[in-house]
Write a protein that holds these residues in place. Structure first.
Motif, short mmCIF file in Angstrom:
data_model
loop_
_atom_site.label_atom_id
_atom_site.label_comp_id
_atom_site.label_asym_id
_atom_site.label_seq_id
_atom_site.Cartn_x
_atom_site.Cartn_y
_atom_site.Cartn_z
N GLU A 59 0.84 -1.13 0.04
CA GLU A 59 0.09 0.05 -0.15
C GLU A 59 0.98 1.23 -0.06
O GLU A 59 2.06 1.44 0.64
CB GLU A 59 -0.85 0.06 1.39
N ILE A 60 0.49 2.29 -0.68
CA ILE A 60 1.12 3.50 -0.62
C ILE A 60 0.36 4.40 0.40
O ILE A 60 -0.84 4.69 -0.01
CB ILE A 60 0.90 4.30 -2.26
N ASP A 61 0.76 4.53 1.57
CA ASP A 61 0.19 5.23 2.58
C ASP A 61 1.05 6.43 3.16
O ASP A 61 1.98 6.78 2.67
CB ASP A 61 -0.23 4.38 3.94
N ASP A 62 0.52 7.00 4.11
CA ASP A 62 1.03 8.33 4.64
C ASP A 62 2.58 7.71 5.12
O ASP A 62 3.67 8.60 4.89
CB ASP A 62 0.49 8.92 5.81
N GLN A 63 2.81 6.66 5.69
CA GLN A 63 4.19 6.53 6.18
C GLN A 63 5.09 6.13 4.98
O GLN A 63 6.23 6.64 4.78
CB GLN A 63 3.98 5.16 6.77
N SER A 64 4.53 5.69 3.82
CA SER A 64 5.39 5.29 2.61
C SER A 64 5.67 6.91 2.22
O SER A 64 7.04 7.12 1.65
CB SER A 64 4.60 4.52 1.47
N LEU A 65 4.74 7.71 2.00
CA LEU A 65 5.18 8.95 1.39
C LEU A 65 6.21 9.82 2.57
O LEU A 65 7.08 10.54 1.92
CB LEU A 65 3.92 9.97 1.41
N SER A 66 6.01 9.56 3.58
CA SER A 66 6.97 10.47 4.44
C SER A 66 8.39 9.68 4.44
O SER A 66 9.41 10.41 4.61
CB SER A 66 6.55 10.32 6.15
N LEU A 67 8.47 8.65 4.21
CA LEU A 67 9.83 7.79 4.00
C LEU A 67 10.56 7.96 2.75
O LEU A 67 11.70 7.94 2.65
CB LEU A 67 9.47 6.37 4.32
N ILE A 68 9.69 7.85 1.52
CA ILE A 68 10.29 7.73 0.32
C ILE A 68 10.19 9.21 -0.47
O ILE A 68 10.99 9.57 -1.08
CB ILE A 68 9.54 6.87 -0.53
N GLU A 70 7.42 12.79 -1.51
CA GLU A 70 6.22 13.09 -1.98
C GLU A 70 5.75 12.39 -3.60
O GLU A 70 6.69 12.01 -4.08
CB GLU A 70 5.90 14.58 -2.42
N TRP A 71 4.56 12.41 -3.75
CA TRP A 71 4.03 11.71 -5.11
C TRP A 71 4.10 12.72 -6.10
O TRP A 71 3.78 14.10 -5.94
CB TRP A 71 2.67 11.12 -4.64
N PRO A 72 4.40 12.54 -7.48
CA PRO A 72 4.75 10.90 -7.79
C PRO A 72 6.19 10.62 -7.55
O PRO A 72 7.11 11.57 -7.49
CB PRO A 72 4.42 11.12 -9.13
N TRP A 73 6.37 9.29 -7.29
CA TRP A 73 7.76 8.76 -6.98
C TRP A 73 8.30 8.43 -8.37
O TRP A 73 7.67 8.36 -9.52
CB TRP A 73 7.87 7.37 -6.41
N ASP A 74 9.74 8.57 -8.43
CA ASP A 74 10.61 8.27 -9.71
C ASP A 74 10.16 6.79 -10.38
O ASP A 74 10.06 5.88 -9.32
CB ASP A 74 12.00 8.48 -9.47
#
Length: 205
Positions: A59-68, A70-74
Motif C-alpha cells: 500500500e502507498i500510505d502516509d508512512q510510505s510518502l513520509s519515508l520515500i 512526495e508523490w509521484p515517485w520516480d
C-alpha cells in the motif's frame, strides 16, 4: 350472500389497482432499490470468502510518502520494487498504477521500469476509459508506450450503483469493439495458467 360476494370482489379489485399503482410508482422512483441493496450487502457480508495468506498488498500510505518522498515517485523506484518481487518469485505482480505518458518524453527511469517489467514477465498494468472533457467521447487511457509491450493489461473501470456504492465489476469490458478483461481476472489468470487453459478449451468447445 350476493352483496357480500360483490363487496369481496370490489375489495380484490381495489387491492389489485393499488398494487399496480405501487409497482408503476416504484418503477419511476425505484423505492425498493434501497431495500434490494441492503439485502444484497447483508448476504455478501455473510457469504464472504475466507482470507488467504498468499496475497500481499503493498500500500502507498502516509508512512510510505513520509519515508520515500512526495508523490509521484520516480519510476526507477517502482522498477526496484518490481525487481524485489521478481527475486521473491511472486506468481504475479498486479501493479495498479496508471503509468501514463502525459505527452512527456521518455526518461531513463521509463526504460528502467520497462526492463523490470520485461524481466519479471508477469506484471499486470491497468487501463481505463475516461473522458478528457465531461461532454467528450470516451477515450482509452493506456500505460506509457514503452510499457505496453512488456506488461499484461486489464481494465479497472468502475461502475457505481444508484447509491454510489461499488458492488460489481465487468469481467470483460468493451471499447471500440476491443474486449478488455478486468485487471483482477488478468492477474488471476497469470497466477493460475491452468485456469486460462481451461477457459480457452471451453471457448473452443
Amino acid at each position: 350472500m350476493a352483496i357480500a360476494k360483490l363487496a369481496f370482489d370490489r375489495s380484490l379489485l381495489l387491492l389489485a389497482v393499488l398494487l399496480i399503482l405501487l409497482v408503476n410508482i416504484n418503477l419511476d422512483y425505484r423505492w425498493s432499490r434501497a431495500a434490494d441493496y441492503f439485502i444484497y450487502d447483508q448476504l455478501m457480508q455473510q457469504s464472504g470468502l475466507p482470507e488467504t495468506d498468499d496475497i500481499a498488498i503493498i500500500e502507498i500510505d502516509d508512512q510510505s510518502l513520509s519515508l520515500i518522498g512526495e508523490w509521484p515517485w520516480d519510476r526507477a523506484f517502482h522498477a526496484e520494487l518490481i525487481n524485489i518481487l521478481t527475486q521473491a518469485n511472486a506468481r504475479v505482480v498486479a501493479y495498479n498504477l496508471a503509468f501514463g505518458s502525459g505527452n512527456v518524453p521518455l526518461t531513463s527511469s521509463d526504460y528502467v521500469l520497462a526492463e523490470a517489467i520485461r524481466h519479471n514477465g508477469r506484471v499486470v498494468l491497468p487501463v481505463y476509459f475516461d473522458r478528457v472533457f465531461n461532454a467528450g467521447p470516451l477515450e482509452l487511457v493506456l500505460p506509457h508506450a514503452a510499457l505496453i509491450d512488456e506488461a499484461e493489461l486489464g481494465h479497472v473501470n468502475v461502475y457505481l450503483d444508484g447509491d454510489g456504492v461499488y458492488r460489481q465489476l465487468r469481467v470483460n469490458d468493451l471499447f471500440q469493439q476491443q474486449r478488455w478483461p478486468h485487471f483482477s481476472l488478468k492477474a488471476f489468470n497469470l497466477a493460475n495458467p491452468e485456469n486460462q487453459k481451461r477457459m480457452s478449451r471451453k471457448k473452443i468447445c
